[in-house]
Structure formats: structure tokens, C-alpha cells
Write an enzyme that holds these catalytic residues in place. Structure first.
Site, short mmCIF file in Angstrom:
data_model
loop_
_atom_site.label_atom_id
_atom_site.label_comp_id
_atom_site.label_asym_id
_atom_site.label_seq_id
_atom_site.Cartn_x
_atom_site.Cartn_y
_atom_site.Cartn_z
N LYS A 483 0.84 -1.20 0.00
CA LYS A 483 0.00 0.00 0.00
C LYS A 483 0.88 1.26 0.00
O LYS A 483 2.08 1.17 0.33
CB LYS A 483 -0.91 -0.01 1.23
CG LYS A 483 -0.14 -0.04 2.53
CD LYS A 483 -1.03 -0.41 3.71
CE LYS A 483 -0.23 -0.35 4.99
NZ LYS A 483 -0.87 -1.04 6.09
N TYR A 709 15.69 31.30 5.80
CA TYR A 709 14.54 32.05 6.31
C TYR A 709 14.64 32.29 7.80
O TYR A 709 15.08 31.42 8.56
CB TYR A 709 13.24 31.27 6.07
CG TYR A 709 12.80 31.23 4.63
CD1 TYR A 709 12.50 32.41 3.94
CD2 TYR A 709 12.65 30.02 3.98
CE1 TYR A 709 12.09 32.37 2.62
CE2 TYR A 709 12.24 29.96 2.67
CZ TYR A 709 11.96 31.14 1.98
OH TYR A 709 11.54 31.10 0.69
C1 LIG Z 1 -0.17 -1.77 6.91
C2 LIG Z 1 -0.78 -2.98 7.41
C3 LIG Z 1 -0.01 -4.10 7.70
C4 LIG Z 1 1.50 -4.11 7.70
O1 LIG Z 1 1.98 -3.50 8.89
P1 LIG Z 1 3.54 -3.33 9.19
O2 LIG Z 1 3.61 -2.82 10.57
O3 LIG Z 1 4.07 -2.38 8.20
O4 LIG Z 1 4.13 -4.69 9.03
C5 LIG Z 1 -0.67 -5.27 8.03
N1 LIG Z 1 -2.02 -5.32 8.07
C6 LIG Z 1 -2.79 -4.24 7.84
C7 LIG Z 1 -4.26 -4.36 7.95
C8 LIG Z 1 -2.20 -3.03 7.51
O5 LIG Z 1 -2.95 -1.95 7.31
#
Ligand SMILES: *Cc1c(COP(=O)(O)O)cnc(C)c1O
Length: 814
Positions: A483, A709
């Protein structure tokens, strides 16, 4: 290679089960995805901690391979091929290579050490190649598997070998020694790499020295610690810049762009110029120099060749090209072995069906040209290359070995015709020997963007994936979360690599992320964590699998499923066990069951939940309560719906901290990208992302002047200030400014001066030798994303996903 199966059976002490052992094999393979000439291949089914090649043998038989080295005949394969049964297939591969090596009797250099092995190997190849037909390890093939594969590349025309050996723990080197059997040993710099695999530095050095047990000579930098450990039976030829009693004493004088080495030895003194200034390159160059002296090269030849040493680029880089092309940049070498590796990479990363190879003349294969180019032609056919562009006098003569091939005499002629060649929607492998200057072709075809890039090390991703796989039961499946553009690193490229590694599922947050992966040709099943009901139709159209977390969502999906007349469409049921973000709670379960009962439109592919505190020891009791509730609710679903879903609850830190909660699958996220919540575990991960930029401008300001700045930095003394073209719009937090953070320039820390601007930041380079245009590391090995997160009050996830899309991503494989 020509080895009869009969002979292989004898050498391996194998039991033979099959119909014919009359054949002769001429190739060895270990990977079902990169077979070359199948019928005469001997396939070794290696067994790793989490990958057992025995399970692919059926496919490999279908691809035409007939001979296999196995520990057992997989079910369903009896009678379909010929099997050489052994106790351990890796040991068998090593025995096979050691036997093959014993058929040749020519000088072989064996190189080991913590740093510099690959560079010394490439340079030795360069300085020795005018006199010898050299076989050398391709890329950095120096492991327990890489070394046998390298040695198996020897053919009858070779008369010199250069192989590197890398180890990570004890008892590994003697196996590599038996395979390489070096006559000349080179020990490069001993650093701290792989220290965790050894009880002490002494143990590590002793283990490395085993490579030279039977060598005629060991070349090394004199050092008391090492001297004490070299067995008296080994003859040595040493160098040093400090110990005057070394065989060769070297003094360095650095100029603006080269270093003069004054070399003093028993036979007299001379000087050589090396086109490098940094310590590591000089050490590597001196190792090569000693090899030349040992082989009795005359001073004039040594001087000419050493002056031509060049920066070694061993990486295959994947870049965005013009007109929707992607480029694999391998513009530094052209030998047969590395061509195979590059073609593999091309296949695993192709963005479009059309694959083009731009190839220069190939050097140093040891084969007569007619045979060499006929083999290259076969390789090109086996890899289904759409067109070949040959550049060079020799490859032009053998144009008829390739289908759909055009050739050019040289790179300039090709560049002059570039516009007529219509590169569009294809993946290009650009592979040429250094002298062809293919970097000019890469420059012409590369999409132009600004100079800040996020480099992504695909080997590190593979390493991290395997690290987490090794923590799982062999039957536990793996979903990988890609994702948010692969946590900022890249969508398609990483998904493609994961597909290559045969993970079971991908996870994305939104439908559009999944759609773009499917459109790019990803075939793995993809779960969408947060499907909006407006995207359900698109989800179905692209065969994505929605996570359903509410009755409302379920009913909406069922309605669309009805309209599309779906049958058993896969969905994933999310349970809320304490995170309180998305999911069915205990009180909705009955109605959920009621709605799903008897429904044939959908099938519950998996049941999942998500942990809120899997990384925190102090919340262990809470995590365990989540797992307990998950067990209870999911069991209820399974019982009452009479279903067999995949169950999963663990994310990265869950994998590490709650092995009892693995169920049927885990969901790996941040760990893949090289970040762990645990300090100890972090040591085992490899850094994936390096954010790089360059110095735009340097100025020196007097005491009392300010920078940036708000005049938040005022110089107390004359200060040299470098400006870097990256700012908060690219994802660099303002909290990192004003003396908190730093960048790395030539391995030194340059502290941020004043506030981070939108597109730029300024750093202090008063003490650092650097000029405009020099490379800057914003994060990577140092500073790490972890360190940055700590000092800017956030978490690594936020830093990685904040790097703006205007920063170009470059992927590479070593
Ligand atoms: C992002 C996510 C993961 C992975 O989590 P990590 O801490 O990056 O390993 C697993 N399950 C769900 C539902 C997530 O949203």
C-alpha cells in the site's frame, strides 16, 4: 561443459532412478524461472529454509528438463524424468562444482575479505585480460551457491580464473576452498561485515584464511593481528604503508585527481599513478599491483594498466525511460555469464511484453566467436526478446544469429540514428562493455528529472523478505503490504519482485492502487484493505479482492455481486479485536453469519484482524487478548458457516513477537522495507532505500552572517555552506533542520544549517572536502530512517511514505 550423467552419478554418489543415464549435460540450473537450454540441463533442487525447489520440479519437467538432482522424487513426478537421489542437494552442487574444477589446471586467484572483493576481482580481470582468457565470478556471486555456479561457468578455452568467496559464519570457507581451489590467494580489507556470525574477529580471520589452505601464495596487507593467524605452511607476499618489513612498501602522495604510489621492493623501486584518492580504492589497487608483481609483469605494463583503473559499477539499475519505456542499465560489462543474469532481471522486471536488448561486442568468453554468438542467439530466443540491437564490429558480423536484429558499427552511429528507432512502451536492457560507453545511450534514453533520487536496493528487499520468511512455519503463507506505493518505495517494481519470489498475496489500501498493479501485469491475488462502495464494480472488473469490514459494506457488495451475476467471488472478512479502526465486532457476528449463510455469490477467502500494539512489550497482554478474541470469533465463523478460510492477524512486529499467532498467513509490511521496531532484529535487515541528491552551490560566509529564512542560523566563525535541492515539499520534515539533522557527504556528516525550505536545505561543509555537484546522502545507511524518525518525533513509516512523487525512484540489483 560436457559431463555424462553416468559420471555425475559416480561423483555425487547418487542413487539413480530413471529410464536412461546415457546423456551428456552441458548446463546446470537451480531456478525454474531461468532455464536456458533445457534438454541438456542438470537441475539441482535446492532446499532453503523457506523455499523447496522440489515443489517446482513438475513445472521444470514441463519446460523440457529431464535430469534432476533431488533428495526425493516429488509425488506425481515418478517416471516422468530421471532422478539422481542424494542426501543434500546443496552439498551435491558443491561436490559437482569441485569435481568440475578439478578437470582444469590453470592459475586461479581466490579473493576473500570483508570489503573490496568484487572491485579487486573486476580490476584484476581488467589488468590481466590482455594476456589471458579469464573466467570470473559474475557480479558478486560469492556465496555457498554463487561460487559453485561461477566455477561451473569454466570452459575449455579459459586459461585463468578469478573467483571471490564470501562467508557469513564458520565452517563455510573450506567448502568454497574445495570448489575454487585457488593457486593465488588475495585477502582484501577485513572490516566488521558479518561479525555477528563469528565469536570473535580472530575466529573470522581464521575462517577466511582457510580459503588459502592449498594456495601457492597469499597476498595481503601486513598486519600483526593477521600475521599471528597465518599458518606457517602458507607462503606470503605482503604489502604495507606502515610496516617497513613488508615485502612491498608503499608510500602514497595524493594530487588533485590521482594518487602516486611509490613502490619499494627487493627488486627495486618505481612509481605508479592511480586515478583514485580514497583509501578503499587505493587498498584495492595495491592488492592488484601485488598480483601483477607476483606474476612478473614488467614495470612499464604495470604503470600503464594501473593508471587506467576505473570505478566499478556492479549494479543493474532500473530507470524510467522516454516514451513509457523502462531501462535496465548494465552499461559496464559485457560477458556471457552476466548477460544471463541481466536477461533474468529483464524478465522479472519487464513492464511491457516488448523486450529489447541493446548489446555490444562480448569479450572474454573464452569461446570462438562463432560459437559464442550462436550461444548468445540461443539465450536471446530462450528469453523471448522482441528485438536485438547489436553495437560493435564483431556482433555486426554475427547479425544472422539473431532474429529481428539491427546492428551498428559503434555507439556514435547508433546515437545518430536514435530518433528513427522508435523506442516506445518497451523494456530495454542496455548492456555493453565499458569501452563502448553505453552510459551515453542510457543518458539519451533516460527520462529527465531533477537530481534527487530515491534508490531502492532490490537485493535488500529479497534479503528482508527471506529473513521474515525464515521466522515462519513452512506452511504459513505470506501477504506483503504494498500500500501507499510500496511504503513510498515503488509499486509495480516491488510487486514484480514479490511475484518473482512467489509470495501468496499482495495487500493495498485502495482499489486504484490495486488497479494500477493489475494493469501493469501483476497476477498475484490482491486484497484491498479499504474498498469504498463506489469502487466495487472496478474491483470486480479487475479481479481484486475486497476486505469487508461492515454489514453495510457486505450488503452493498452482495448487491453488486448479484448484478454481475458472480459466483463465489473471494472476499476477506475483517474482525475488530481491539484496534477499533475497521472490522466486525463480536456483537455483529451473528448477523454476519446470517447474511453469508447459503450465499453463493461470495466466498470467504480469508478472515483477518489487525493488532494495535504488536511492537510494544508493555502492551503484550493486550496483544494476547487480541489474538484470543480473533481465535474465538474466527472459529465461530468457521464453525457456523462451515468454511475453510485463510486466517491472519500478524503484521511485521507481530511476526517477530507473537509466533503463536501465525495462523495460516501473515501480513508483512515495514520489515520488507528494512525497518524493524526491534534494535536486535534491525541488525539482520538490509537497508532498502537511499535518498540521494547533489550539492547545487557552495559559498563561505563570514562570522555574523545568517543562513536561510528567519535567520535561524547565525555563523560564529567563517562557515562553508552547501545548498542541497531537496526540502519539505519532498518529504524532509522541518523538525530535521536547525542543527538537529545531517546529511552525509563523502562519508562525513554535514549538519543542517537554519530551517529546511520548501525545495532546498543548507548544510555545513566547513570541515568537508567537497565541490558543487558532489553526491549527498539524505538518508540511507547514515542517517538511517530510524534515526531521522526519532529526532523528528515521528515513525519510519511516515518518513518513507512522505517522499514526494517528484523524487525519481531508481531500482537496482547487485
Ligand atoms: C499496513 C498494514 C499491515 C503491515 O503492517 P507493518 O507494521 O508495516 O508490518 C498489516 N495489516 C494491515 C491491515 C495493515 O494496514
Amino acid at each position: 561443459m560436457n559431463i555424462s550423467i553416468q559420471n555425475s552419478i559416480t561423483q555425487l554418489g547418487a542413487e539413480f532412478v530413471g529410464s536412461t543415464n546415457e546423456a551428456t549435460i552441458d548446463a546446470v540450473a537451480i531456478d525454474s524461472r531461468s532455464l536456458q537450454n533445457s534438454a541438456t540441463t542438470l537441475f539441482f533442487a535446492l532446499v532453503g529454509p523457506n523455499n523447496d525447489a522440489h515443489s517446482y520440479i513438475k513445472d521444470v519437467i514441463e519446460k523440457g528438463v529431464q535430469y534432476f538432482v533431488v533428495t526425493h522424487i516429488p509425488r506425481g513426478c515418478e517416471g516422468k524424468a530421471n532422478f539422481l537421489i542424494v542426501n543434500n542437494t546443496l552439498v551435491a552442487l558443491q561436490q559437482f562444482a569441485a569435481y568440475y574444477r578439478s578437470l582444469f589446471d590453470f592459475p586461479v586467484i581466490g579473493i576473500t575479505g570483508s570489503n573490496g572483493k568484487t572491485i579487486v576481482k573486476e580490476w584484476l580481470n581488467f589488468v590481466l585480460s590482455p594476456e589471458y582468457n579469464i573466467i570470473r565470478s559474475p557480479k558478486s556471486y560469492n556465496s555457498q551457491v554463487g561460487v559453485p555456479l561461477s566455477v561451473i561457468g569454466i570452459n575449455e578455452q579459459h586459461n585463468f580464473g578469478i573467483f571471490e568467496a564470501g562467508i557469513s559464519t564458520i565452517a563455510e570457507m573450506e567448502k568454497l576452498e574445495a570448489i575454487i581451489r585457488p593457486t593465488i590467494g588475495v585477502l582484501t580489507n577485513i572490516g566488521s561485515a558479518h561479525d555477528e556470525g563469528f565469536a570473535s574477529t580472530e575466529e573470522k580471520i581464521k575462517e577466511k584464511l582457510r580459503l588459502f589452505d592449498r594456495s601457492q601464495i597469499l597476498i595481503y596487507e601486513k598486519n600483526n593481528a593477521i600475521d599471528a593467524l597465518i599458518p606457517s605452511t602458507i607462503a606470503t607476499f605482503s604489502w604495507s604503508c606502515t610496516h617497513t618489513d613488508a615485502d612491498v612498501f608503499v608510500t602514497k602522495t595524493r594530487n588533485a585527481s590521482n594518487t602516486i604510489l611509490s613502490v619499494r621492493q627487493a627488486k627495486g623501486s618505481f612509481e605508479v599513478s592511480i586515478p583514485f584518492l580514497d583509501e578503499a580504492s587505493l587498498e584495492n589497487a595495491i592488492s592488484c599491483l601485488l598480483v601483477l608483481l607476483y606474476l612478473n609483469y614488467d614495470v612499464a605494463t604495470i604503470q600503464t594498466r594501473m593508471a587506467l583503473l576505473y570505478p566499478v559499477e556492479m549494479r543493474l539499475q532500473l530507470k524510467n525511460g522516454i516514451n513509457n519505456c523502462s531501462l535496465i542499465d548494465d552499461s559496464y560489462s559485457a560477458d556471457f555469464q552476466s548477460l544471463k543474469i541481466a536477461l533474468d532481471f529483464l524478465e522479472s522486471q519487464k513492464h511491457s511484453a516488448k523486450k529489447t536488448v541493446i548489446l555490444s561486442d562480448i569479450f572474454q568468453s573464452g569461446l570462438p566467436n562463432s560459437e559464442l554468438y550462436s550461444r548468445v542467439g540461443q539465450l536471446i530466443v530462450a528469453n523471448k526478446i522482441s528485438r536485438v540491437i547489436g553495437i560493435g564490429e564483431t556482433i555486426s558480423q554475427f547479425q544472422n544469429q539473431f532474429e529481428n536484429c539491427i546492428t551498428f558499427k559503434n555507439t556514435a552511429e547508433f546515437l545518430a540514428q536514435l530518433d528513427q528507432l522508435n523506442f516506445e512502451n518497451e523494456t530495454l536492457l542496455i548492456k555493453g562493455a565499458r569501452s563502448f560507453q553505453f552510459e551515453k545511450i542510457v543518458a539519451a534514453l533516460e527520462e529527465k528529472t531533477h537530481e534527487t533520487v530515491l534508490e531502492i536496493n532490490l537485493n535488500a528487499i529479497s534479503h528482508n523478505l527471506n529473513f521474515y520468511k525464515s521466522k515462519l512455519q513452512p506452511t504459513t503463507k505470506m501477504m506483503v503490504m504494498v500500500k501507499a506505493f510500496g511504503y513510498g518505495n515503488g509499486g509495480f517494481e516491488i510487486a514484480k519482485l514479490l511475484e518473482y519470489h512467489q509470495v501468496d498475496y499482495l495487500g493495498v489500501a485502495f482499489a486504484d492502487e490495486g488497479i494500477s498493479l493489475k494493469n501493469a501485469g501483476i497476477q498475484l491475488p490482491i486484497m484491498v484493505l479499504n474498498p469504498e462502495s463506489t469502487s466495487f464494480s472496478a474491483i470486480i472488473q479487475h479481479e481484486l479482492e475486497p476486505e469487508i469490514y461492515s454489514l453495510k459494506g457486505l450488503k452493498a457488495f452482495l448487491k453488486i455481486a448479484e448484478q454481475h451475476n458472480l459466483h463465489q467471488y473471494p472476499i476477506h472478512i475483517k474482525l475488530d479485536t481491539g484496534m477499533h479502526r475497521l472490522g466486525f465486532e463480536a456483537e455483529n457476528i451473528q448477523e454476519l453469519i446470517h447474511t453469508l449463510q447459503e450465499n453463493q455469490r461470495v466466498v470467504v477467502k480469508s478472515v483477518l484482524s489487525h493488532m494495535a500494539t504488536s511492537d510494544a512489550e508493555e502492551h503484550k497482554a493486550f496483544s494476547l487478548s487480541q489474538i484470543r478474541l480473533f481465535e474465538e470469533l474466527s472459529s465461530q465463523l468457521i464453525r457456523e458457516l462451515n468454511i475453510r478460510p485463510i486466517r491472519h492477524i500478524l503484521n511485521t512486529s507481530g511476526i517477530s513477537n507473537f509466533p503463536q499467532g501465525q495462523y495460516d498467513m501473515v501480513r508483512l509490511g515495514i520489515g520488507l522495507y528494512g525497518v524493524s521496531n526491534d534494535r536486535e532484529e534491525q541488525k539482520y535487515l538490509e537497508n532498502v532505500s537511499t535518498l540521494k541528491s547533489v550539492i547545487s552551490q557552495i559559498r563561505t560566509i563570514p562570522a555574523g552572517d545568517s543562513v536561510g529564512y528567519g535567520r535561524r542560523f547565525v555563523a560564529e566563525k567563517p562557515t562553508r555552506v552547501a545548498t542541497i535541492p531537496i526540502g519539505y515539499a519532498d518529504g524532509i520534515a522541518r523538525l530535521w533542520g536547525n542543527g538537529v539533522g545531517y546529511v552525509t557527504i563523502h562519508n562525513e556528516k554535514a549538519i543542517l544549517l537554519g530551517s529546511v525550505c520548501m525545495d532546498m536545505l543548507m548544510v555545513d561543509v566547513t570541515e568537508i572536502e567537497c565541490t558543487e555537484g558532489d553526491a549527498v546522502i539524505v538518508f540511507g545507511e547514515s542517517p538511517t530512517v530510524m534515526e531521522m524518525a526519532q529526532k523528528t518525533q515521528t515513525i519510519p513509516y511516515e518518513i518513507l511514505t512522505s517522499i514526494s512523487q517528484r523524487v525519481k525512484r531508481v531500482f537496482y540489483r547487485e
